[in-house]
Scaffold this motif. Structure first.
Motif, mmCIF file in Angstrom:
data_model
loop_
_atom_site.group_PDB
_atom_site.id
_atom_site.type_symbol
_atom_site.label_atom_id
_atom_site.label_comp_id
_atom_site.label_asym_id
_atom_site.label_seq_id
_atom_site.Cartn_x
_atom_site.Cartn_y
_atom_site.Cartn_z
ATOM 1 N N ILE A 93 -7.990 0.812 -3.811
ATOM 2 C CA ILE A 93 -8.898 1.429 -2.552
ATOM 3 C C ILE A 93 -9.457 0.302 -1.838
ATOM 4 C CG2 ILE A 93 -10.419 3.054 -1.583
ATOM 5 C CD1 ILE A 93 -9.941 4.651 -4.249
ATOM 6 N N ASN A 115 -5.090 8.759 6.673
ATOM 7 C CA ASN A 115 -5.562 8.716 5.235
ATOM 8 C C ASN A 115 -7.012 9.722 4.949
ATOM 9 O OD1 ASN A 115 -3.766 7.297 4.918
ATOM 10 N ND2 ASN A 115 -5.069 5.319 5.070
ATOM 11 N N THR A 116 -7.828 9.699 5.843
ATOM 12 C CA THR A 116 -9.001 10.398 5.622
ATOM 13 C C THR A 116 -8.561 12.058 5.729
ATOM 14 O OG1 THR A 116 -9.613 9.907 7.826
ATOM 15 C CG2 THR A 116 -10.893 9.049 5.965
ATOM 16 N N GLN A 154 0.781 -1.242 0.093
ATOM 17 C CA GLN A 154 -0.068 0.036 -0.242
ATOM 18 C C GLN A 154 0.767 1.250 -0.241
ATOM 19 O OE1 GLN A 154 -2.242 0.653 3.768
ATOM 20 N NE2 GLN A 154 -2.633 2.827 2.678
ATOM 21 N N LYS A 155 1.839 1.263 0.730
ATOM 22 C CA LYS A 155 2.784 2.386 0.778
ATOM 23 C C LYS A 155 3.889 2.687 -0.327
ATOM 24 C CE LYS A 155 1.217 3.641 4.767
ATOM 25 N NZ LYS A 155 0.464 4.821 4.615
ATOM 26 N N CYS A 195 -4.203 4.221 -3.214
ATOM 27 C CA CYS A 195 -4.338 3.552 -1.865
ATOM 28 C C CYS A 195 -3.200 4.169 -0.895
ATOM 29 C CB CYS A 195 -3.750 2.118 -2.137
ATOM 30 S SG CYS A 195 -2.080 1.788 -2.969
ATOM 31 N N ASN A 196 -3.087 5.704 -1.225
ATOM 32 C CA ASN A 196 -2.213 6.457 -0.301
ATOM 33 C C ASN A 196 -0.829 5.976 -0.039
ATOM 34 O OD1 ASN A 196 -4.593 8.036 -0.265
ATOM 35 N ND2 ASN A 196 -5.222 7.040 1.593
ATOM 36 N N HIS A 232 -6.859 -2.375 -0.253
ATOM 37 C CA HIS A 232 -6.154 -2.003 0.870
ATOM 38 C C HIS A 232 -6.924 -1.203 2.113
ATOM 39 C CE1 HIS A 232 -2.274 -3.089 -0.376
ATOM 40 N NE2 HIS A 232 -2.208 -2.633 -1.579
ATOM 41 N N GLN A 233 -8.454 -1.057 1.514
ATOM 42 C CA GLN A 233 -9.503 -0.402 2.454
ATOM 43 C C GLN A 233 -9.035 0.749 3.077
ATOM 44 O OE1 GLN A 233 -10.502 -3.922 5.314
ATOM 45 N NE2 GLN A 233 -11.588 -4.883 3.426
ATOM 46 N N THR A 234 -8.557 1.628 2.378
ATOM 47 C CA THR A 234 -7.971 3.115 2.849
ATOM 48 C C THR A 234 -8.978 3.928 3.184
ATOM 49 O OG1 THR A 234 -7.763 3.562 0.417
ATOM 50 C CG2 THR A 234 -5.875 2.656 1.625
ATOM 51 N N MET A 271 -5.710 4.955 9.266
ATOM 52 C CA MET A 271 -6.942 5.519 8.562
ATOM 53 C C MET A 271 -7.516 6.684 8.855
ATOM 54 S SD MET A 271 -9.203 3.874 6.569
ATOM 55 C CE MET A 271 -9.477 1.931 6.955
#
Lengths: 327, 328
Positions: free
Chosen positions: A122, B4-5, A95-96, A174-175, A125-127, B1
């Motif tokens: 997304i 991220n938001t 993800q990173k 995915c950030n 990786h459930q971001t 999380m």
């Protein structure tokens, strides 16, 4: 320059490929694609990695992402050695660390809509929570300069530049914090290249990204990088801050590379003297002993053909692998 | 999380077109179907194929006569209101027999295509995915079978399989008394399926192998690996959707050619044998009297030709519809 922390460290990395040669594969050979490479990447910077075709720069990128498994050496990220992790252990780290590929035409699955392609990382990786997936996809499309109507369209409906923009925001979906850009502009035409470079820079600012920017176009690397690393035949030749490398190169190979940049003024271009490299890059199947560059270097001494130069730091901050450079 | 938001833009800035995003995304299969329906030849072919399937399923209930009923006073009659396609040498209704032939042809070709594509899928994907020595051996076998003339193989299999199978059926009948074991046509159908399948699977294996190899090397598969998708997901969402198109096209064309092969085997007397009607053995019967009663030859031949062409056009239509690069 702002003091920056290291995000990723590559230590003594080797990657070799076994090949079979001859009509019936009777001869085995080893391609020394990456032949002992050390460098750091600092958080928030862009490290430009340049070199001729076949010098192993893309292999470095692929090995960092563990798409190729290193033959030996370590890749430190977040206190973990990526080369030692199993595929399953790597999954959360993926993800990173993301990658942008050279050819945008083959990087998107032709059977997935753009919306599906962007939602996949997304969801994987459930971001963001499930309800926010679509707004997030719309935001990413906005980053790429595309309208949300593009979600239901397929990759073949877009131009090369648009696709590369989609690939870029897909890598961002995915950030990640670190992105390997493997010649992201060399398959695009010049007018689109500038657009992509600007997008990469805007996104770096917006999301605080770190880039390893692999390219062979020196002027682009000069524009985008904070530091530049030069590779030759699987080894690092020189690494240092952009201005140092471009204004005062010390490795004979870096000098030759920089002199190969054309100057857009015919008078200066005609009158300047250049040291042109002679001969071809030697085969990575059988790299020369000692300094890999000695076969083409006009300053080479006997020492160069016998002993491999150390990867050493000079007082001005640059790293270099050359016997002629004085510490 | 939470981090991220925080990184995202406030929602007001996202996009003014947000309402549009709730439109339902349609699947690629629906999309392909829509595109295919624009091709008139494909629509005609599909109609023919649906008629064929209808005849195959409901054959015995819709035929005006029993396909075995003989009327020796009405032999080799020309088409009339009573017998739409005339009668054959034994006074049987040709129309009823052609309809029943559709059942034979569909049964054989569907099973052949199912079995051979299954074998091809397994062999081809293993060869393409694993590569190396496994690939070499599997493709060696595939090529060997591909190079072998199917008619000779058909004769060999038919001759060596028929006696023991027939004997086994008789034994079973004597042992159980179940009349199902008196149906020797089962043996015929079984042998025909074995013969055609054993020579029909190599093209599927080759096709699947090349597709898998091509797709496996694509950047989007590398990108999927970089994303951390599991092997299963990559195969399901990337490899299969991108390699299945040509296989479906091949299956459609394969249905037509399996019908043709079945007819050829039956024509030569090593496939479905009379009295069970197959278009092949009907053509063979018709050949003997084609000067006096040409309808006996023409009727099954035309139906067979139409069906082969229909499956071929359907294959072409599927090819255009399933390949996103050809969409305009």
């Amino acid at each position: 320059m702002i003091e920056r922390k290291t995000i990723l460290t590559v230590e003594n990395l080797y990657k070799q490929f076994q090949v079979r040669l001859g009509a019936f594969g009777e001869n085995k050979g080893t391609v020394h694609a990456v032949d002992g490479v050390d460098f750091d990447i600092l958080r928030g910077e862009t490290l430009g990695l340049v070199g001729e075709s076949g010098c192993g720069k893309s292999t470095v990128g692929y090995t960092i992402l563990q798409l190729y498994r290193a033959t030996s050496g370590k890749i430190w990220y977040d206190g973990k050695d990526l080369t030692q992790l199993s595929d399953k252990q790597l999954r959360p780290l993926r993800q990173k660390i993301q990658m942008i590929f050279q050819d945008p035409y083959s990087t998107l699955n032709p059977r997935m809509t753009i919306g599906e392609a962007l939602a996949e990382p997304i969801l994987e990786h459930q971001t963001v929570p499930e309800k926010e997936v679509i707004p997030r996809v719309v935001e990413l499309l906005g980053d790429a300069g595309l309208s949300s109507k593009c979600m239901d369209r397929y990759p073949h409906e877009f131009s090369g530049g648009q696709r590369q923009r989609i690939c870029i925001v897909r890598a961002l979906a995915c950030n990640p914090e670190f992105i390997v850009c493997d010649e992201p502009i060399s398959a695009l035409d010049v007018s689109v290249q500038a657009q992509i470079i600007n997008l990469l820079q805007d996104l770096q600012e917006k999301y605080n990204l770190t880039y390893l920017f692999i390219a062979h176009d020196l002027s682009v690397v000069k524009h985008i990088s904070n530091r530049v690393a030069v590779m030759y035949l699987g080894k690092m030749a020189e690494l240092g801050p952009k201005d140092l490398i471009f204004n005062n190169p010390m490795h004979p190979y870096t000098k030759a590379l920089l002199q190969a940049i054309p100057i857009p003024n015919p008078h200066i271009e005609k009158s300047r003297t250049r040291e042109l490299l002679t001969g071809d890059i030697p085969s990575a199947l059988n790299p020369p002993a000692g300094c890999h560059f000695h076969t083409r270097c006009s300053h080479a001494t006997d020492l160069c053909s016998q002993e491999t130069p150390r990867w050493k730091q000079l007082p001005d901050g640059r790293m270099i692998a050359c016997h002629l450079a004085v510490e | 999380m939470t981090l991220n938001t925080e990184m995202q833009m406030p929602p007001t800035q996202i996009n003014p077109l947000e309402e549009d995003t709730n439109t339902k995304p349609f699947s690629i299969w629906q999309d392909s179907f829509g595109r295919m329906m624009k091709n008139k030849l494909v629509v005609i072919s599909l109609v023919l194929i649906i008629i064929l399937l209808f005849m195959a399923i409901f054959g015995p209930y819709i035929t005006p006569y029993d396909y075995l009923a003989q009327d020796l006073t009405k032999r080799n009659e020309s088409p009339s209101a009573m017998h739409w396609l005339g009668t054959d040498q034994l006074g049987r209704d040709v129309f009823s027999r052609v309809i029943y032939g559709a059942r034979t042809a569909s049964l054989v070709s569907l099973l052949v295509v199912f079995l051979s594509s299954l074998i091809g899928l397994v062999v081809g994907s293993i060869a393409g995915y694993v590569g190396g020595k496994v690939d070499f051996v599997l493709m060696w076998i595939t090529d060997l079978i591909m190079a072998f003339p199917y008619l000779i193989l058909g004769v060999v299999i038919s001759v060596s399989l028929r006696p023991p199978l027939t004997e086994w059926m008789e034994d079973r009948f004597l042992a159980t008394g179940n009349p199902i074991f008196r149906q020797t046509s089962f043996v015929d159908v079984f042998i025909v399926i074995i013969v055609i399948t054993s020579t029909a699977w190599p093209p599927y294996a080759r096709l699947v192998r090349s597709q898998v190899m091509m797709v496996r090397g694509q950047n989007y598969v590398t990108a999927a690996r970089a994303l951390g998708l599991s092997q299963m997901k990559i195969v399901r969402k990337y490899i299969i959707p991108n390699s299945i198109g040509p296989v479906i096209v091949q299956m459609s064309a394969g249905l037509g050619s399996a019908m043709l092969t079945e007819s050829a085997l039956s024509f030569l007397g090593i496939g479905i044998r009379p009295p069970i009607p197959s278009w092949g053995n009907m053509i063979q019967d018709g050949l003997l009297v084609w000067r006096t009663a040409p309808h006996l030859l023409v009727a099954p031949a035309v139906v067979l030709g139409l069906m082969t062409v229909a499956f071929s056009f359907l294959g072409d239509g599927l090819n255009d519809a399933l390949n996103p690069k050809q969409w305009k």
